[in-house]
Design a protein around this motif. Structure first.
Motif, short mmCIF file in Angstrom:
data_model
loop_
_atom_site.label_atom_id
_atom_site.label_comp_id
_atom_site.label_asym_id
_atom_site.label_seq_id
_atom_site.Cartn_x
_atom_site.Cartn_y
_atom_site.Cartn_z
N VAL A 53 11.57 11.57 2.68
CA VAL A 53 10.62 12.11 3.67
C VAL A 53 9.23 11.58 3.38
CG1 VAL A 53 9.58 14.22 4.55
CG2 VAL A 53 12.00 14.19 3.93
N ALA A 54 8.87 11.60 2.09
CA ALA A 54 7.52 11.19 1.71
C ALA A 54 7.28 9.72 2.01
CB ALA A 54 7.30 11.46 0.22
N ALA A 55 8.32 8.89 1.92
CA ALA A 55 8.15 7.46 2.16
C ALA A 55 7.69 7.23 3.60
CB ALA A 55 9.45 6.72 1.90
N THR A 56 8.31 7.94 4.54
CA THR A 56 7.91 7.80 5.94
C THR A 56 6.48 8.29 6.11
OG1 THR A 56 10.14 8.56 6.32
CG2 THR A 56 8.80 8.10 8.24
N ALA A 57 6.19 9.42 5.49
CA ALA A 57 4.84 9.97 5.59
C ALA A 57 3.83 8.98 5.02
CB ALA A 57 4.76 11.31 4.86
N ALA A 58 4.16 8.38 3.89
CA ALA A 58 3.24 7.44 3.25
C ALA A 58 3.02 6.22 4.14
CB ALA A 58 3.78 7.01 1.89
N GLU A 108 0.84 -1.21 0.00
CA GLU A 108 0.00 0.00 0.00
C GLU A 108 0.87 1.25 0.00
OE1 GLU A 108 -3.25 -2.31 2.81
OE2 GLU A 108 -2.08 -0.64 3.60
N THR A 109 1.92 1.19 0.83
CA THR A 109 2.79 2.37 0.93
C THR A 109 3.48 2.67 -0.39
OG1 THR A 109 3.18 1.75 3.22
CG2 THR A 109 4.65 3.39 2.27
N VAL A 110 3.96 1.63 -1.03
CA VAL A 110 4.67 1.85 -2.30
C VAL A 110 3.72 2.41 -3.35
CG1 VAL A 110 5.82 0.70 -4.21
CG2 VAL A 110 6.49 0.19 -1.86
N VAL A 111 2.53 1.81 -3.44
CA VAL A 111 1.57 2.35 -4.41
C VAL A 111 1.24 3.80 -4.06
CG1 VAL A 111 -0.76 2.14 -5.32
CG2 VAL A 111 0.60 0.10 -4.94
N GLY A 112 1.03 4.05 -2.76
CA GLY A 112 0.74 5.42 -2.32
C GLY A 112 1.87 6.36 -2.69
N LEU A 113 3.08 5.89 -2.51
CA LEU A 113 4.24 6.72 -2.81
C LEU A 113 4.32 7.00 -4.31
CD1 LEU A 113 6.48 8.03 -1.25
CD2 LEU A 113 7.90 6.03 -1.66
N LEU A 114 3.99 6.00 -5.10
CA LEU A 114 4.00 6.20 -6.55
C LEU A 114 2.97 7.26 -6.94
CD1 LEU A 114 4.46 2.55 -7.88
CD2 LEU A 114 6.10 4.43 -7.89
N GLN A 126 -17.86 5.28 -0.52
CA GLN A 126 -19.09 5.61 -1.20
C GLN A 126 -18.98 5.33 -2.71
OE1 GLN A 126 -20.09 9.53 -0.18
NE2 GLN A 126 -22.16 9.44 -0.99
N TYR A 127 -17.78 5.51 -3.25
CA TYR A 127 -17.59 5.28 -4.68
C TYR A 127 -16.99 3.92 -4.95
CZ TYR A 127 -18.67 10.16 -4.62
OH TYR A 127 -19.32 11.34 -4.41
N GLY A 128 -17.15 3.03 -3.98
CA GLY A 128 -16.71 1.67 -4.20
C GLY A 128 -15.22 1.49 -4.13
N VAL A 129 -14.50 2.55 -3.67
CA VAL A 129 -13.06 2.38 -3.51
C VAL A 129 -12.81 1.70 -2.18
CG1 VAL A 129 -10.84 3.55 -3.47
CG2 VAL A 129 -12.71 4.45 -4.85
N GLN A 130 -12.50 0.40 -2.23
CA GLN A 130 -12.34 -0.36 -1.00
C GLN A 130 -11.11 -1.22 -1.08
OE1 GLN A 130 -15.96 -2.50 -0.07
NE2 GLN A 130 -17.18 -0.70 -0.54
N GLY A 131 -10.81 -1.88 0.03
CA GLY A 131 -9.64 -2.75 0.04
C GLY A 131 -8.37 -1.96 0.23
N TRP A 132 -7.33 -2.32 -0.52
CA TRP A 132 -6.03 -1.67 -0.30
C TRP A 132 -5.98 -0.29 -0.93
CZ3 TRP A 132 -3.62 -0.34 -4.74
CH2 TRP A 132 -4.01 -1.02 -5.89
N LEU A 133 -6.84 -0.02 -1.90
CA LEU A 133 -6.71 1.24 -2.65
C LEU A 133 -6.91 2.48 -1.77
CD1 LEU A 133 -6.04 2.41 -5.34
CD2 LEU A 133 -8.42 2.26 -5.99
N PRO A 134 -7.96 2.50 -0.91
CA PRO A 134 -8.09 3.71 -0.07
C PRO A 134 -6.87 3.94 0.82
CG PRO A 134 -9.80 2.10 0.46
CD PRO A 134 -9.09 1.59 -0.74
N LYS A 135 -6.25 2.85 1.27
CA LYS A 135 -5.06 3.02 2.10
C LYS A 135 -3.97 3.70 1.28
CE LYS A 135 -7.17 -0.48 4.42
NZ LYS A 135 -8.40 -1.14 3.90
N SER A 182 -0.54 4.87 5.41
CA SER A 182 -1.19 3.59 5.16
C SER A 182 -1.51 2.89 6.48
CB SER A 182 -0.37 2.71 4.22
OG SER A 182 0.97 2.67 4.62
N ILE A 183 -0.65 3.05 7.48
CA ILE A 183 -0.96 2.41 8.77
C ILE A 183 -2.20 3.04 9.39
CG2 ILE A 183 -0.16 2.09 11.13
CD1 ILE A 183 2.62 1.65 10.09
#
Ligand SMILES: Nc1ncnc2c1ncn2[C@@H]1O[C@H](COP(=O)(O)OP(=O)(O)OP(=O)(O)O)[C@@H](O)[C@H]1O
Ligand SMILES: Nc1ncnc2c1ncn2[C@@H]1O[C@H](COP(=O)(O)OP(=O)(O)OP(=O)(O)O)[C@@H](O)[C@H]1O
Ligand SMILES: Cc1ncc(C[n+]2csc(CCO)c2C)c(N)n1
Ligand SMILES: [Mg+2]
Ligand SMILES: [Mg+2]
Lengths: 333, 328, 282, 286, 282
Positions: D214-219, D91-97, D145-154, D223-224
């Protein structure tokens, strides 16, 4: 094909939801043509996931439902599973507290996020106030909030700690305080019987003519869900050992107790026995499992209004008896 | 961080208040009309025709407003364009929420948040005092102080620099949320545990930056001090400390935002009943999202003010630094 | 040069101001060692003005840094005023003008010039505050910057910054001046003006000056001797005695002897230079 | 860092040696209070209890080691920490991307348009001072609400927290070329794109990586937090929430260690990529 | 100079390469305006080699930047090859060597020299890739750096970096070269060597060169005319025609005529200099 239904539980998987897990494991939902997914949750209110459509149905407790409605969320009560509150305040026997009257000046640990109302109601009944009420300048009781784990505060930081009969009490026992060293104040014994585990959905779901293109109306899906759930609960309460086994399959890390009783099977057996008591009370004893008792409901509403939590009597739309009636074929009185 | 970009207070050359202002005002008017058009309806009672009209007005109003704002922002500096952008956004959001009849238990409208802000101001201010003045500020000061002390020690004793500093870099990449529950458990529910969380989060960036700053001193200047045969302490004061100031301020600014977030997250893991984090948690449970948002507004206003004060101090104490020179 | 009690000056001892014997400096590096200075032997007399000239990288700066005790030789003898360089540094026996201005950017021009005086205020050559201020202003005037006392370094052009650093080195009146290409960033006229000032100062005070430059005519004009160095490894190629008469002035530069000496230096330089040395990667 | 290994080891050993008495000191207090309150801990004296408390203030190394082992095997079981760490890492890596794409895009806009900068920048700074963590649950609800569930919202919440450092860093980087270098390309009549590709973008790379760390830690924090506050079936956040409810302090410590390891690993990987992508800085002292 | 099709060169047009008439440049600033250039009038013929010399801050760089269309004059006429500077820039009519090397640190030496060729690859003066490479190597050889093609800029000394930037400016064979103190960081021998190379290049290709320097003898040695400027406000003080014969070589530098011309330039410089101008804060 079965109709996919998402049901939002109000906590992590545990025996508190035995009826649902049993209904699923035993194929009661399938038999009704439903393909039910049970969703766990942590701190947050199940209301929001249901109101936003992330889940179709949910379980929660009465205060949560009514405060949500007051804030414009169109959620509707469709079945009442637990007929009695399992909320308690626990003190060490050595503290010599025997009556709520003595709570003044004490520190009381409560869970935040709307879980604090039973304690507040009990204190109010005895003329005490807390810092949870933002209008009170000099509260007579100091409320401490913490995230559910009693070992965070008990017995070092508070005199009384919140505990559900079916969970935290056993956790406290696990911390090294056997029941004979504890004084348990069951709030329902003091007239505070704010109802807990109930089923709800949105008005929109109930009104839908063709639920998720299943050909069934929302009302019919709700009725089938309630029927299978009650069947599941009846089975679980009657076959507690088997029910616990079914729960354990579902619960990953979440089912263990704490301290010396940090063992999932033992803790869930305790929990099953305790929730069975909450289920087998009130209307269930009259053969109306799942029915919301009107008198208790009205008492709850009055209590919440006295507390200032509800500003007005909820509209009649807050409770839908017809789902239960359709599910059981009985008439709600 | 945004050294070059945080020119919050500068006002550029002002042109004629022409087309830009005009279209912007038009946009605001359209948006106000959109809000007014759906003002007094129950949540599920907005007639479809009115809803459609309001949506159309919002689209037009946002379009005109953004066009005007863009023209305006090219000529006007300072906070004015940003504040106008916020105004535009808030009115548009008010209109959208009312047109769609979104329940306040899900997303409160800006006017509700403003009302809550006013009505609950006493409680919120007390909460803010606890969260900011006690937890965030004291923790921040402790973390900064400890960070500077450790950085000084690391630069003084090369063994520490080589042996302990790499750990500081590593620890600074630990997420606070993983830390918070353990610390609350270890230090109790009162404000000190939150201050400790804050101190720890602030500590690492300060250490890393101050060490880097102290080492950034121009070697030639250190040589110069050698030629003067001054004591190490004097060389430190005359050369290393001033060289480190820009880095220190960078860390102070990063830390200021971390401090508030740390305090609020810390409160999620247990409090004695006060603080913005506590308020957010408790009111979210009661679906009083207007108060939740009001608390968030207060937190971010405090955060911006904190950041602003630090930027001001930075300008005062490092005015000589290259990044602050006017071009030309 | 009135203020400031003179440093217990080197020239009083009757020893060479700087004495090098087979001096070696090898920098050890990951990709191999660099011989920056090989077997340098030279005696610099009290009150001499020595110029060091040579191609880039031949070890001129290295030699100055050795004298200043900023680095330690890997071999050979080095004495500054008869003492070890370390001791000379402790006694604040020299002033150093670096190749780059090395100003403290958080101090104004005046405060930069005051720096050595402030730093040394606690020590033997103590000066009252007012005297220090007067002295700093005097030095700024000498380098033509008295109007810029309150400016910060970044507000000055490169040449002006370099002049501030010269003023700073002169401020505490050291007996030995080590100057590393001090006039490199200046235009020819300013440079000539400062050459004249430096010469005057040197004559009046009897300081010893070791002066690094790329300018042949500058070296010839200023020096008592010009030391020509070669690179890879850095060595002293030859020493040219400059027997031009004093006072030196505009006519000096136009005299045939000047031209002759400059040509000698150029020849020596060219001999050891090998422009091609730069063509190959090190 | 190779040269630091010796001193680092020594410091680690010293820290471990200091840990033991510290741990005893804090735990004895807690054990004593529990015993005083009448708890049956299964051990007689506070000293004896100090290393075997179920809810220690600081865990004894042996306890921690045991829990670490117990929670790490089998590594890929859904209930084990390594598996959940991987989930969070994903999740973090995708978020970071996502954050990188968003941040770089925003940076380009900020650098390209003064007007855009004036209108948005103060709010971007403000967004940093907002306790995003408090917003995460609401954001998840809105996404649900828009069906974004699972790992994606994280991942999205991680991206929301992480995009700002990237944007600010890259914007500074895009502005970093020397004016003279810009003039140089002007004399070549280079197009805006050419200037961007040949000058601004490469100049911004070192800045990009500094801010990505810096962003990696933030991400990771994002996700946590998102796992804690939205419906999750796996991840470190979900484990934190569960075990905190179950009063399992030792488990919290283990999860924290894994979280720290993940944060450190992410930053290390970025450092590695940085070396590959900016070879010209290889031998330069930084 | 074989490769690269020549630019539609300015020299073909029979117009002055650069034409200035009463050119003015005023920088407006918060603390007042700076007149960087006042009423400059000058015609530079096709194929001329013009040196600009003058005190620091007299507007030499400003004048070059005006010609290069990097800034716009606040008054007067300026034509580059008969067209506006903007148009000349669009046609890539000139190469510019900046006062500092301005290399791209992420490109190797070779790729830095290739930069203009790469950027221009899509345009009229297109070159196949192999030809570009060959050309870049040729230029590196010219400045004596062919062994350093694969290095990064930070691995080079300041002087070497400056030579890379010269190679880069020559790479695309512009008809007009604007060079701002290109040899400032070099020692005298390397400098003389490059002076020779530049002179050869200029003679062979017939380029027009505008060359800024602080070195009087460098200016005299290289130029067809030396333009002497004064500061505050920047003005053209005088122009000295350099009638030294070609080929110019070591003997040229030693000829009496060279000496005479250098003295003329020095005199002009001194006249307009007023060293005191620098004494006052602007
Ligand atoms: N600290 C160092 N480590 C390694 N090599 C060094 C160091 N300092 C200088 N050198 C090398 O020593 C040689 C001499 O350098 P030095 O700086 O003395 O030259 P220089 O004569 O002053 O040149 P320039 O005219 O460019 O100032 C050079 O080859 C240089 O690369
Ligand atoms: N962008 C600018 N803004 C304001 N003033 C400027 C600017 N550029 C140059 N000047 C001023 O214009 C004058 C001429 O500057 P210029 O750079 O042309 O000098 P120069 O002759 O090249 O000097 P040097 O020999 O030091 O390179 C100086 O006084 C300088 O301060
Ligand atoms: C183990 C366990 N602990 C707490 C809750 C939350 N909860 C459910 S009902 C209630 C009290 C409200 O009357 C609370 C706090 C839970 N679901 N399960
Ligand atoms: Mg040198
Ligand atoms: Mg210039």
């Amino acid at each position: 094909a079965n109709v996919p239904v998402k049901l939002q539980l109000k906590w992590f998987p545990q025996a508190q939801f035995a009826g649902f897990f049993v209904a699923q494991a035993k194929g009661f939902y399938k038999a009704e043509g439903l393909d039910v997914t049970l969703l766990p949750i942590g701190d947050q209110s199940p209301i929001q996931t249901v109101a936003t459509g992330a889940a179709d149905f949910g379980t929660t407790w009465i205060t949560d439902l009514l405060t949500a409605r007051q804030q414009g969320l169109p959620v509707v009560h469709i079945a009442q599973l637990f007929q009695k509150s399992g909320y308690t305040l626990v003190a060490l026997k050595s503290s010599n507290l025997t009556d709520p009257k003595q709570f003044a000046g004490k520190r009381v640990g409560v869970w935040p996020s709307g879980n604090e109302y039973p304690a507040v109601a009990l204190l109010k009944k005895y003329g005490m106030t807390t810092s949870l009420d933002s209008t009170v300048a000099k509260p007579s009781v100091q409320a401490v909030t913490y995230p559910f784990d009693p070992s965070l505060v008990f017995p070092d930081k508070v005199d009384l700690v919140s505990a559900m009969t079916y969970n935290e009490i056993d956790q406290i026992v696990g911390l090294g305080y056997p029941l004979d060293k504890l004084k348990v104040f069951n709030v329902s014994d003091f007239g505070i019987n704010l109802l807990e585990d109930l089923m709800f959905t949105t008005q929109k779901t109930l009104d839908s003519k063709n639920f998720k293109n299943s050909g069934m109306s929302g009302q019919e899906v709700a009725a089938r869900l309630v029927r299978a759930t009650i069947k599941g609960w009846n089975y679980a309460v009657a076959n507690q050992k088997e029910a616990v086994q079914i729960v354990l399959v579902n619960c990953g890390n979440t089912c263990k107790g704490s301290g010396t009783r940090s063992n999932a099977a033992g803790h869930q057996t305790w929990q099953m026995a305790e929730v069975a008591k909450l289920y087998k009370a009130g209307q269930t004893l009259k053969g109306n499992a799942g029915l919301l008792d009107r008198a208790t409901y009205n008492a709850n509403v009055k209590l919440l209004m006295d507390l200032g939590i509800l500003k007005a009597v909820p509209s009649a739309g807050a409770v839908n008896y017809s789902v239960w009636e359709e599910a059981t074929g009985k008439k709600a009185k | 961080m945004a050294s070059r970009t945080v020119a919050l207070g500068r006002v550029g050359a002002r042109g004629l208040p022409g087309l830009g202002w005009l279209t912007l005002l038009l946009g605001l008017a359209l948006l106000l009309a959109a809000v007014w058009n759906v003002w007094n309806f129950p949540l599920d009672g907005v007639p479809p025709a009115r809803k459609a009209l309001s949506l159309a007005l919002i689209v037009l109003g946002v379009g005109a407003g953004m066009y005007g704002l863009a023209a305006l922002a090219r000529r006007t500096g300072g906070l004015v364009p940003a504040l106008l952008a916020a105004l535009l956004t808030l009115i548009a959001v008010e209109g959208l929420l009312r047109a769609y009849g979104v329940p306040p238990g899900l997303i409160p409208t800006p006017t509700r948040v403003a009302t809550a802000l006013y009505q609950s101001r006493a409680v919120l201010l007390t909460d803010a005092r606890v969260t900011f003045a006690q937890e965030a500020l004291l923790g921040y000061l402790a973390g900064v102080g400890a960070g500077i002390a450790v950085a000084l020690a690391a630069v003084r004793f090369p063994f520490l620099e080589r042996g302990a500093l790499p750990y500081a870099g590593l620890f600074s990449s630990i997420p606070i949320v993983a830390l918070a529950p353990v610390i609350v458990k270890a230090f109790g529910l009162e404000w000190p545990s939150k201050a400790i969380i804050v101190a720890i989060t602030v500590f690492f960036p300060v250490v890393v930056n101050v060490v880097r700053g102290l080492q950034s001193a121009n070697p030639l200047l250190l040589d110069l001090m050698q030629t003067y045969a001054v004591t190490p302490a004097a060389a430190f004061r005359l050369v290393r400390v001033p060289s480190a100031l820009p880095f220190l301020f960078n860390a102070l600014k990063i830390g200021s935002t971390l401090a508030l977030i740390g305090a609020i997250v810390g409160e999620f893991f247990g409090t004695t009943g006060q603080g913005l984090g506590f308020r957010i948690q408790i009111e979210a449970g009661r679906f009083n999202l207007d108060i939740v948002w009001a608390a968030i507004v207060i937190a971010s206003v405090l955060g911006i003010a904190f950041y602003g004060v630090l930027s001001w101090l930075e300008a005062r104490f490092t005015g000589w630094h290259a990044s602050r020179r006017q071009p030309g | 040069m009135t203020a400031a009690a003179p440093v217990p000056a080197l020239r009083e001892r009757g020893q060479p101001a700087v004495h090098l014997k087979d001096l070696n400096m090898v920098f050890r590096g990951a990709q191999g060692d660099t011989v920056a200075l090989k077997d340098a032997t030279l005696d610099i007399g009290q009150g001499e003005f020595i110029s060091l000239i040579g191609p880039s990288g031949c070890g001129k700066t290295t030699l100055l840094r050795l004298m200043a005790d900023l680095i330690t030789p890997t071999g050979g003898d080095l004495l500054v005023g008869g003492r070890s360089p370390a001791q000379a540094r402790q006694e604040r026996a020299y002033g150093y003008v670096f190749q780059a201005p090395a100003l403290l950017e958080w101090r104004t021009v005046l405060n930069n010039v005051l720096l050595p005086l402030d730093v040394m205020a606690g020590s033997a050559n103590r000066m009252p505050k007012a005297a220090r201020q007067a002295r700093a202003h005097e030095m700024l005037k000498l380098v033509g910057l008295e109007g810029f006392a309150a400016r910060y370094p970044w507000q000055l052009s490169g040449g002006m910054q370099q002049r501030v650093s010269i003023a700073r080195a002169l401020a505490f009146d050291p007996g030995l001046l080590l100057m590393d290409e001090p006039f490199g960033a200046l235009d020819e006229i300013t440079r000539e003006h400062l050459n004249g000032e430096l010469l005057r100062l040197w004559q009046e005070t009897g300081k010893t000056v070791v002066f690094v430059t790329h300018g042949i005519s500058e070296a010839v004009f200023l020096s008592t001797r010009v030391v020509v160095m070669t690179s890879r490894p850095g060595k002293i190629e030859g020493v040219v005695d400059i027997d031009l008469p004093y006072p030196r002035n505009v006519e000096t530069r136009e005299s045939p002897r000047f031209f002759e000496l400059a040509t000698r230096v150029r020849e020596l330089l060219r001999r050891g230079h090998g422009f091609d040395a730069d063509h190959q990667a090190r | 860092m190779g040269g630091n290994l010796g001193p680092m080891l020594i410091v680690a050993v010293i820290a471990l040696l200091l840990y033991w008495p510290l741990m005893l000191a804090v735990n004895v207090g807690a054990a004593q209070r529990s015993l005083n309150s009448g708890a049956e801990l299964g051990c007689a004296t506070a000293i004896a209890c100090a290393t075997q408390l179920r809810n220690p203030v600081l865990p004894a190394p042996a306890q921690l080691g045991n829990s670490l082992r117990a929670m790490s095997v089998p590594p890929m079981a859904p209930t084990s920490v390594p598996y959940n760490t991987l989930v969070t890492a994903g999740e973090t890596v995708v978020g970071l991307l996502i954050a990188s794409a968003l941040g770089v895009g925003l940076a380009v806009a900020l650098v390209a348009s003064r007007a855009f900068e004036r209108v948005t920048l103060p709010w971007l700074i403000a967004s940093q001072t907002v306790p995003v963590i408090a917003l995460a649950p609401m954001l998840a609800v809105v996404l649900g609400q828009y069906g974004v569930q699972g790992w994606l919202p994280k991942a999205l919440i991680a991206a929301y927290i992480a995009f700002f450092p990237v944007a600010v860093g890259v914007a500074a980087g895009l502005r970093s070329p020397d004016p003279m270098q810009e003039d140089l390309l002007t004399t070549y009549r280079a197009s805006g794109w050419q200037t961007f590709w040949t000058l601004r973008l490469p100049a911004s790379l070192p800045f990009l990586f500094t801010s990505l760390k810096v962003a990696a830690t933030a991400a990771l924090i994002g996700s946590i937090v998102a796992e804690i506050s939205t419906i999750s079936f796996s991840g470190l956040g979900k484990m934190l929430a569960e075990n905190s409810r179950a009063s399992d302090t030792l488990a919290l410590w283990v999860i924290m260690l894994y979280g720290a390891g993940l944060g450190i690993a992410l930053v290390a990987v970025l450092g590695l990529i940085e070396r590959l992508v900016t070879p010209w800085r290889a031998g330069q002292s930084r």
